[in-house]
Design a protein around this motif. Structure first.
Motif, PDB file in Angstrom:
ATOM      1  N   PHE A 111       0.981  -1.073  -0.095  1.00 46.41           N
ATOM      2  CA  PHE A 111      -0.224   0.011  -0.256  1.00 46.41           C
ATOM      3  C   PHE A 111       0.912   1.371  -0.113  1.00 46.41           C
ATOM      4  CE2 PHE A 111      -2.593   3.243   2.533  1.00 46.41           C
ATOM      5  CZ  PHE A 111      -3.825   3.133   1.511  1.00 46.41           C
ATOM      6  N   ALA A 112       1.933   1.261   0.920  1.00 48.43           N
ATOM      7  CA  ALA A 112       2.706   2.331   1.037  1.00 48.43           C
ATOM      8  C   ALA A 112       3.620   2.703  -0.338  1.00 48.43           C
ATOM      9  CB  ALA A 112       3.715   2.003   2.086  1.00 48.43           C
ATOM     10  N   ALA A 113       3.967   1.426  -0.875  1.00 52.99           N
ATOM     11  CA  ALA A 113       4.718   1.559  -2.112  1.00 52.99           C
ATOM     12  C   ALA A 113       3.977   2.214  -3.304  1.00 52.99           C
ATOM     13  CB  ALA A 113       5.359   0.048  -2.600  1.00 52.99           C
ATOM     14  N   ALA A 114       2.776   1.618  -3.432  1.00 57.26           N
ATOM     15  CA  ALA A 114       1.744   2.284  -4.402  1.00 57.26           C
ATOM     16  C   ALA A 114       1.308   3.739  -4.164  1.00 57.26           C
ATOM     17  CB  ALA A 114       0.353   1.441  -4.274  1.00 57.26           C
ATOM     18  N   ARG A 115       1.532   4.169  -2.979  1.00 58.26           N
ATOM     19  CA  ARG A 115       1.372   5.818  -2.790  1.00 58.26           C
ATOM     20  C   ARG A 115       2.667   6.356  -3.052  1.00 58.26           C
ATOM     21  NH1 ARG A 115      -2.231   7.348   1.640  1.00 58.26           N
ATOM     22  NH2 ARG A 115      -1.558   9.399   1.340  1.00 58.26           N
ATOM     23  N   MET A 116       3.591   5.795  -3.346  1.00 54.85           N
ATOM     24  CA  MET A 116       5.028   6.376  -3.435  1.00 54.85           C
ATOM     25  C   MET A 116       5.343   6.331  -4.763  1.00 54.85           C
ATOM     26  SD  MET A 116       6.407   8.102  -1.102  1.00 54.85           S
ATOM     27  CE  MET A 116       5.687   8.379   0.558  1.00 54.85           C
ATOM     28  N   GLN A 117       4.537   5.425  -5.752  1.00 55.12           N
ATOM     29  CA  GLN A 117       5.027   5.228  -7.040  1.00 55.12           C
ATOM     30  C   GLN A 117       5.191   6.576  -7.902  1.00 55.12           C
ATOM     31  OE1 GLN A 117       5.337   1.917  -8.042  1.00 55.12           O
ATOM     32  NE2 GLN A 117       6.817   3.063  -9.234  1.00 55.12           N
ATOM     33  N   LEU A 118       4.219   7.394  -7.721  1.00 58.52           N
ATOM     34  CA  LEU A 118       4.328   8.681  -8.405  1.00 58.52           C
ATOM     35  C   LEU A 118       5.521   9.555  -8.066  1.00 58.52           C
ATOM     36  CD1 LEU A 118       0.878  10.305  -8.792  1.00 58.52           C
ATOM     37  CD2 LEU A 118       2.636   9.660 -10.477  1.00 58.52           C
ATOM     38  N   ILE A 119       5.746   9.630  -6.693  1.00 60.47           N
ATOM     39  CA  ILE A 119       7.027  10.313  -6.265  1.00 60.47           C
ATOM     40  C   ILE A 119       8.445   9.652  -6.787  1.00 60.47           C
ATOM     41  CG2 ILE A 119       8.256  11.006  -4.418  1.00 60.47           C
ATOM     42  CD1 ILE A 119       5.735  11.346  -2.832  1.00 60.47           C
ATOM     43  N   ALA A 120       8.239   8.270  -7.071  1.00 58.97           N
ATOM     44  CA  ALA A 120       9.657   7.678  -7.463  1.00 58.97           C
ATOM     45  C   ALA A 120       9.544   7.916  -8.938  1.00 58.97           C
ATOM     46  CB  ALA A 120       9.409   6.347  -7.265  1.00 58.97           C
ATOM     47  N   LEU A 121       8.563   7.776  -9.662  1.00 58.31           N
ATOM     48  CA  LEU A 121       8.549   8.048 -11.145  1.00 58.31           C
ATOM     49  C   LEU A 121       9.274   9.701 -11.379  1.00 58.31           C
ATOM     50  CD1 LEU A 121       5.228   6.647 -12.831  1.00 58.31           C
ATOM     51  CD2 LEU A 121       7.503   6.040 -13.652  1.00 58.31           C
ATOM     52  N   GLU A 122       8.579  10.532 -10.755  1.00 58.72           N
ATOM     53  CA  GLU A 122       9.107  11.836 -11.009  1.00 58.72           C
ATOM     54  C   GLU A 122      10.549  11.735 -10.863  1.00 58.72           C
ATOM     55  OE1 GLU A 122       7.481  15.288  -8.371  1.00 58.72           O
ATOM     56  OE2 GLU A 122       5.714  14.608  -9.545  1.00 58.72           O
ATOM     57  N   LYS A 123      11.108  11.243  -9.954  1.00 60.82           N
ATOM     58  CA  LYS A 123      12.770  11.429  -9.651  1.00 60.82           C
ATOM     59  C   LYS A 123      13.267  10.253 -10.499  1.00 60.82           C
ATOM     60  CE  LYS A 123      15.966  12.412  -6.720  1.00 60.82           C
ATOM     61  NZ  LYS A 123      16.520  12.296  -5.426  1.00 60.82           N
ATOM     62  N   ASN A 124      12.596   9.631 -11.396  1.00 58.26           N
ATOM     63  CA  ASN A 124      13.093   8.251 -12.278  1.00 58.26           C
ATOM     64  C   ASN A 124      13.838   7.285 -11.206  1.00 58.26           C
ATOM     65  OD1 ASN A 124      13.874   6.878 -14.334  1.00 58.26           O
ATOM     66  ND2 ASN A 124      15.652   7.962 -14.773  1.00 58.26           N
ATOM     67  N   VAL A 125      13.080   6.896 -10.013  1.00 63.84           N
ATOM     68  CA  VAL A 125      13.682   5.904  -9.198  1.00 63.84           C
ATOM     69  C   VAL A 125      12.752   4.765  -9.354  1.00 63.84           C
ATOM     70  CG1 VAL A 125      14.141   5.490  -6.908  1.00 63.84           C
ATOM     71  CG2 VAL A 125      14.773   7.515  -7.671  1.00 63.84           C
ATOM     72  N   LYS A 126      13.626   3.343  -9.380  1.00 67.91           N
ATOM     73  CA  LYS A 126      12.811   2.242  -9.495  1.00 67.91           C
ATOM     74  C   LYS A 126      12.345   1.799  -8.085  1.00 67.91           C
ATOM     75  CE  LYS A 126      13.551  -1.921 -11.810  1.00 67.91           C
ATOM     76  NZ  LYS A 126      14.536  -2.756 -12.333  1.00 67.91           N
ATOM     77  N   LEU A 127      11.296   1.425  -8.009  1.00 67.54           N
ATOM     78  CA  LEU A 127      10.572   0.742  -6.641  1.00 67.54           C
ATOM     79  C   LEU A 127      10.661  -0.545  -7.055  1.00 67.54           C
ATOM     80  CD1 LEU A 127       7.813   2.998  -5.144  1.00 67.54           C
ATOM     81  CD2 LEU A 127      10.062   2.875  -4.411  1.00 67.54           C
ATOM     82  N   GLN A 128      11.305  -1.540  -6.230  1.00 61.99           N
ATOM     83  CA  GLN A 128      11.020  -3.050  -6.624  1.00 61.99           C
ATOM     84  C   GLN A 128      10.885  -3.888  -5.306  1.00 61.99           C
ATOM     85  OE1 GLN A 128      14.465  -3.757  -8.957  1.00 61.99           O
ATOM     86  NE2 GLN A 128      15.580  -4.416  -7.435  1.00 61.99           N
ATOM     87  N   PHE A 129      10.121  -4.848  -5.481  1.00 64.51           N
ATOM     88  CA  PHE A 129       9.875  -5.996  -4.244  1.00 64.51           C
ATOM     89  C   PHE A 129      10.883  -7.029  -4.377  1.00 64.51           C
ATOM     90  CE2 PHE A 129       5.777  -3.930  -3.597  1.00 64.51           C
ATOM     91  CZ  PHE A 129       5.673  -4.038  -2.511  1.00 64.51           C
ATOM     92  N   HIS A 130      11.545  -7.086  -3.304  1.00 66.63           N
ATOM     93  CA  HIS A 130      12.522  -8.463  -3.363  1.00 66.63           C
ATOM     94  C   HIS A 130      11.975  -9.729  -3.419  1.00 66.63           C
ATOM     95  CE1 HIS A 130      16.557  -9.878  -3.233  1.00 66.63           C
ATOM     96  NE2 HIS A 130      16.252 -10.361  -1.899  1.00 66.63           N
ATOM     97  N   ILE A 131      10.858  -9.579  -2.435  1.00 66.19           N
ATOM     98  CA  ILE A 131      10.210 -11.149  -2.542  1.00 66.19           C
ATOM     99  C   ILE A 131       8.669 -11.085  -2.958  1.00 66.19           C
ATOM    100  CG2 ILE A 131      11.493 -11.922  -0.380  1.00 66.19           C
ATOM    101  CD1 ILE A 131       8.616 -10.783   1.063  1.00 66.19           C
ATOM    102  N   SER A 132       8.381 -12.320  -3.206  1.00 70.62           N
ATOM    103  CA  SER A 132       6.828 -12.306  -3.720  1.00 70.62           C
ATOM    104  C   SER A 132       5.893 -12.612  -2.676  1.00 70.62           C
ATOM    105  CB  SER A 132       6.674 -13.411  -4.668  1.00 70.62           C
ATOM    106  OG  SER A 132       7.341 -14.665  -4.162  1.00 70.62           O
TER     107      SER A 132
END
Ligand code: ADP
Length: 270
Positions: free
Chosen positions: A118-139
């Motif tokens: 949930f937190a990662a989804a909310r931060m996705q836009l901010i990450a995109l704006e800065k061209n930072v990749k958000l990735q999950f390490h585990i499934s």
């Protein structure tokens, strides 16, 4: 008789000690409560003038094309400072509320996997704006990572850590998240970045209120130095802790360690 007198003296001095120490602590306690009330009141009252300022700047922004380039820059600076002050007053209010002995913490069952995604989804836009990749390490795991506490407050901790991880990363960086289980009944939420890193001398001070590693750099990022102090207090209230490892110019790893509760076993389908 000598032993009797010595014992009596010991008991009397212990009782006297308790009374005097109690008296000395009382004014300190009252001063602390007064300061906490003042902070809560001041930050609450500052919110209205700040919203008025925000609204005025929004109106000016609509007519931005009529302004000279210098005035456009001034307007932009004003906007950023208002945003920073709004963030600061909000954070001060959170800290004052957390300090209050009357503050009640919600106690509900929640899943850490859900909180993190949930937190990662909310931060996705901010990450995109800065061209930072958000990735999950585990499934995902079916059984989840169940905790008891105030899930909104834990969400806030994850926002603070993800926001920092993105904020202190260079463009093109990567933020990796994951959850693991320890043998002692706790779970780790790991947030790792490839950012600027933190020096060894700064690490012990990171969770102090208003501590910022590089004042100039963090001001440029709009930081207040309160985020990690808030995160630390929330996690402590949940019986957990935050661990940090970092290498300058390579990146940092923040680990939130929280006690897990007994998992709710699903009934097998008949
Ligand atoms: P701020 O609002 O300044 O980010 P925080 O309390 O969240 O305040 O963080 C305190 C300081 O710790 C920051 O000013 C920054 O210098 C440093 N810091 C926090 N997270 C990171 C990170 N992921 N990478 C590098 N430095 C960090």
């Amino acid at each position: 008789l000598l032993i009797g007198i010595t014992l009596l003296l010991l008991v009397v001095t212990t009782i006297l000690g308790y009374i005097l120490a109690g008296r000395a602590i009382l004014p300190l306690n009252q001063a602390f409560i007064r300061q906490q009330k003042f902070t809560a009141y001041a930050s609450h009252e500052l919110r209205t003038p700040l919203s008025v300022l925000q609204l005025s700047v929004d109106i000016l922004e609509e007519e931005q094309h009529k302004l000279s380039p210098v005035h456009q820059t001034v307007l932009q600076d004003m906007k950023e400072e208002i945003e920073r002050m709004t963030r600061l007053t909000g954070q001060l209010l959170t800290l004052a509320r957390n300090d209050s002995p009357l503050q009640q913490m919600r106690r509900e069952v929640f899943d850490l996997q859900h909180s993190l995604s949930f937190a990662a989804a909310r931060m996705q836009l901010i990450a995109l704006e800065k061209n930072v990749k958000l990735q999950f390490h585990i499934s995902y795991t079916e059984e989840g990572f169940t905790c008891i506490g105030d899930s909104e407050q834990i969400d806030q901790v994850l926002y603070i850590l993800l926001d920092n991880a993105i904020k202190y990363s260079a463009e093109g960086g990567t933020v990796t998240m994951g959850i693991t289980r320890n043998d002692n009944g706790t779970a780790n939420v790991i947030i790792q970045d490839t950012g600027c890193g933190i020096s060894e001398e700064d690490i012990p001070h990171l969770f102090e209120r208003f501590y910022r590693v590089d004042q100039a750099r963090t001001r440029e990022h709009g930081g207040t130095g309160l985020g990690l102090a808030i995160a630390y207090e929330i996690v402590s209230r949940h019986g957990g802790r935050i661990a940090v490892t970092s290498t300058l110019h390579q990146g940092s790893t923040f680990t939130v360690i929280l006690p897990e509760t007994k998992r709710i076993l699903r009934q097998p389908l008949k």
